[in-house]
Scaffold this motif. Sequence first.
Motif, mmCIF file in Angstrom:
data_model
loop_
_atom_site.group_PDB
_atom_site.id
_atom_site.type_symbol
_atom_site.label_atom_id
_atom_site.label_comp_id
_atom_site.label_asym_id
_atom_site.label_seq_id
_atom_site.Cartn_x
_atom_site.Cartn_y
_atom_site.Cartn_z
ATOM 1 N N UNK A 33 -17.475 -92.708 17.179
ATOM 2 C CA UNK A 33 -18.099 -93.836 18.154
ATOM 3 C C UNK A 33 -19.640 -93.321 18.455
ATOM 4 N N UNK A 34 -19.711 -92.022 18.453
ATOM 5 C CA UNK A 34 -21.043 -91.384 18.734
ATOM 6 C C UNK A 34 -21.874 -91.457 17.496
ATOM 7 N N UNK A 35 -21.429 -91.687 16.255
ATOM 8 C CA UNK A 35 -22.186 -91.683 15.340
ATOM 9 C C UNK A 35 -22.267 -93.344 15.024
ATOM 10 N N UNK A 36 -21.975 -94.193 15.397
ATOM 11 C CA UNK A 36 -21.960 -95.507 15.251
ATOM 12 C C UNK A 36 -20.977 -95.880 13.905
ATOM 13 N N UNK A 37 -19.922 -95.113 14.029
ATOM 14 C CA UNK A 37 -19.116 -95.499 12.776
ATOM 15 C C UNK A 37 -17.904 -96.233 12.890
ATOM 16 N N UNK A 38 -17.374 -96.872 11.839
ATOM 17 C CA UNK A 38 -16.138 -97.500 11.945
ATOM 18 C C UNK A 38 -15.032 -96.554 12.101
ATOM 19 N N UNK A 39 -14.135 -96.920 13.354
ATOM 20 C CA UNK A 39 -12.859 -96.402 13.494
ATOM 21 C C UNK A 39 -11.929 -97.042 12.522
ATOM 22 N N UNK A 40 -11.199 -96.284 11.721
ATOM 23 C CA UNK A 40 -10.017 -96.794 11.071
ATOM 24 C C UNK A 40 -8.774 -96.697 11.699
ATOM 25 N N UNK A 76 -7.496 -92.499 2.684
ATOM 26 C CA UNK A 76 -7.710 -93.152 4.052
ATOM 27 C C UNK A 76 -8.083 -92.391 5.101
ATOM 28 N N UNK A 77 -9.488 -92.076 5.300
ATOM 29 C CA UNK A 77 -10.129 -91.321 6.138
ATOM 30 C C UNK A 77 -9.885 -91.962 7.649
ATOM 31 N N UNK A 78 -10.083 -90.928 8.713
ATOM 32 C CA UNK A 78 -9.811 -91.694 9.990
ATOM 33 C C UNK A 78 -10.968 -92.398 10.480
ATOM 34 N N UNK A 79 -12.280 -91.896 9.899
ATOM 35 C CA UNK A 79 -13.533 -92.498 10.262
ATOM 36 C C UNK A 79 -14.366 -93.064 9.210
ATOM 37 N N UNK A 80 -14.903 -94.641 9.207
ATOM 38 C CA UNK A 80 -15.417 -94.871 7.871
ATOM 39 C C UNK A 80 -16.932 -94.798 8.135
ATOM 40 N N UNK A 81 -17.691 -95.861 7.460
ATOM 41 C CA UNK A 81 -18.918 -95.711 7.629
ATOM 42 C C UNK A 81 -19.813 -95.803 8.729
ATOM 43 N N UNK A 82 -21.050 -95.034 8.813
ATOM 44 C CA UNK A 82 -21.730 -95.070 10.051
ATOM 45 C C UNK A 82 -23.146 -94.588 9.924
ATOM 46 N N UNK A 83 -24.067 -94.618 10.802
ATOM 47 C CA UNK A 83 -25.382 -94.108 10.570
ATOM 48 C C UNK A 83 -25.923 -93.179 11.672
ATOM 49 N N UNK A 84 -26.969 -92.429 11.370
ATOM 50 C CA UNK A 84 -27.363 -92.182 12.478
ATOM 51 C C UNK A 84 -29.049 -91.714 12.123
ATOM 52 N N UNK A 85 -29.992 -92.013 13.210
ATOM 53 C CA UNK A 85 -31.334 -92.128 13.124
ATOM 54 C C UNK A 85 -31.900 -90.753 13.224
ATOM 55 N N UNK A 86 -32.828 -90.259 12.500
ATOM 56 C CA UNK A 86 -33.518 -89.009 12.694
ATOM 57 C C UNK A 86 -34.996 -89.004 12.857
ATOM 58 N N UNK A 87 -35.412 -88.191 13.679
ATOM 59 C CA UNK A 87 -36.896 -88.204 13.922
ATOM 60 C C UNK A 87 -37.467 -87.176 13.093
ATOM 61 N N UNK A 88 -38.719 -87.571 12.200
ATOM 62 C CA UNK A 88 -39.193 -86.699 11.338
ATOM 63 C C UNK A 88 -40.504 -86.299 12.074
ATOM 64 N N UNK A 89 -41.006 -85.022 11.315
ATOM 65 C CA UNK A 89 -42.260 -84.405 11.994
ATOM 66 C C UNK A 89 -43.537 -85.066 11.739
ATOM 67 N N UNK A 90 -43.546 -86.282 11.126
ATOM 68 C CA UNK A 90 -44.825 -87.077 10.943
ATOM 69 C C UNK A 90 -44.559 -88.076 11.967
ATOM 70 N N UNK A 91 -43.626 -88.237 12.873
ATOM 71 C CA UNK A 91 -43.524 -89.179 13.702
ATOM 72 C C UNK A 91 -42.536 -90.374 13.659
ATOM 73 N N UNK A 92 -42.289 -90.535 12.269
ATOM 74 C CA UNK A 92 -41.411 -91.487 11.762
ATOM 75 C C UNK A 92 -40.015 -91.571 12.204
ATOM 76 N N UNK A 93 -39.270 -92.354 11.726
ATOM 77 C CA UNK A 93 -37.858 -92.228 12.073
ATOM 78 C C UNK A 93 -37.220 -93.011 10.668
ATOM 79 N N UNK A 94 -35.794 -92.237 10.356
ATOM 80 C CA UNK A 94 -35.099 -92.706 9.340
ATOM 81 C C UNK A 94 -33.717 -92.724 9.552
ATOM 82 N N UNK A 95 -33.052 -93.880 8.992
ATOM 83 C CA UNK A 95 -31.604 -93.809 9.115
ATOM 84 C C UNK A 95 -30.829 -93.531 8.115
ATOM 85 N N UNK A 96 -29.843 -92.450 8.370
ATOM 86 C CA UNK A 96 -29.187 -91.667 7.534
ATOM 87 C C UNK A 96 -27.925 -92.416 7.258
#
Length: 486
Positions: A74-81, A107-127
């Motif tokens: 839930x904290x990683x914005x992921x699907x709970x199967x 059949x994993x417990x947690x499915x796809x999700x995403x995390x936003x990271x902060x990069x050194x140049x001030x930009x962000x990227x979704x992983x």
Amino acid sequence: MAEYILESNGEKWEIICGLEIHCQIISKSKIFSGASTEFGVDANENVSFVDVAMPGMLPVLNMECVKQAVKTGLGLNAKINKFSQFSRKNYFYADLPQGYQITQEKHPLIGEGHVSIDLSDGTTKEIGIERIHIEQDTGKSIHDIDPKKSFIDYNRAGVGLMELVTKPDFRSPDEAGAFLRKLRSIVRYLGTCDGNMDEGSMRCDASVSIRKVGETGFRPRCEIKNVNSVKFAMQAIEAEAKRQLEIYEKGESFEQESRQFDPTTCTTKYMRKKEYAHEYRQFPEPDLPPLVLTDEFIEEIKSQLVELPDEKKRRYISQMGLTAYDAMVICENKEVAEFFEEASDGHDAKKVANWLMGDFFAMLNKKGVDINNSPVSAKNLGKLVELISKDIISGKIAKDVFEIMSETGGDPEVIVEEKGLKQVTDTSAIEAIVDEIIANNPDNVASYKAGKNNLLGWFVGQVMKQSQGKANPGVVNKLLRDKLDN
């Protein structure tokens, strides 16, 4: 974006990297037995018959581990199967007494999700996150006790693990490092893993390949196993990418393999041929039924979620006036964020942040202590900032007071009172000093009036020196300008 490009013979190459991160689940007992998970006890003290695969011993699922994994998802914005299933992953190694690992394949417990990271140049990227499954940890092989023998400590065997698999979204070592720090921060906020990589409770495998910029598809990859720090993970990815480039430069190729990172030489070394999924001969675990979760179970866990770093960062920027950088640094560590919130309660949050990230962090570093053992409490740091805001003490005197606080743990209000450090704001008292300085320095007065305006700083310094730093700088500046400009 933190771009990282390798160049060879006029051609540009990019890194393609994905991570598999093993996080030990915070739980008092192991995932399939009642043995303790306490760290640091004597070898083989926390071991049950289940952990060492004694005949007839059957696993029983610890639902606390399930709850912790769902909370992480839930904290990683992921699907709970709601439906997941355990399987047996068959391989033979000394630290795996059963000859197989109980894990989750199809059949994993947690499915796809995403995390936003902060990069050194001030930009962000979704992983992207591919999945999180839960499984049992292995024991620990020890090779440095005897020159001819290896030993096994089974204390870790059976400890619950969350294995998080990312998509191959990383294009630089910096991005991988930012993700590891962000994940560590999130699980610590949630209380689902302590994130201590040096103790092995969070370990990283990095799958690395390279390809020419603009090329589609993937080339063969190598997996660097069991990296135990963010710094080493970044170094390992860079070293492996450069090694692969050297192979391609020679017109050679390589097979998929597992490698190990040597931090002393900053190189990766061959371990073994990389196994493919079918080689593990996985099949459904016969001793455990499928895991079926209800909506009520998931909603109850969701109601227990705390404010996570990204939410906290947005609040600090929008409501408390912090810069994006200050908010990012403070929010990365849960204990630091809690300290900051207590210190800034009722005080100027931006000023508190400046002190926290400046003199306070420097003091912790100098003393070699963490924030939980700081001699300066959050409440007292807030009081110090308030003394400055109310012009009771100057910024210079505040540094002297902070030095005393860092040695004694004292209350800044008491220190200021006992040592007579209150700032002089009485205009008449300050004016007397200003008049004396002006009268005693006619040459500098003449030079100032002739256009050397930088001498104003010299006059301010003389007044502050004579007042022992207690004169209000604002009042001093105003009086001097009024008298010197007329």
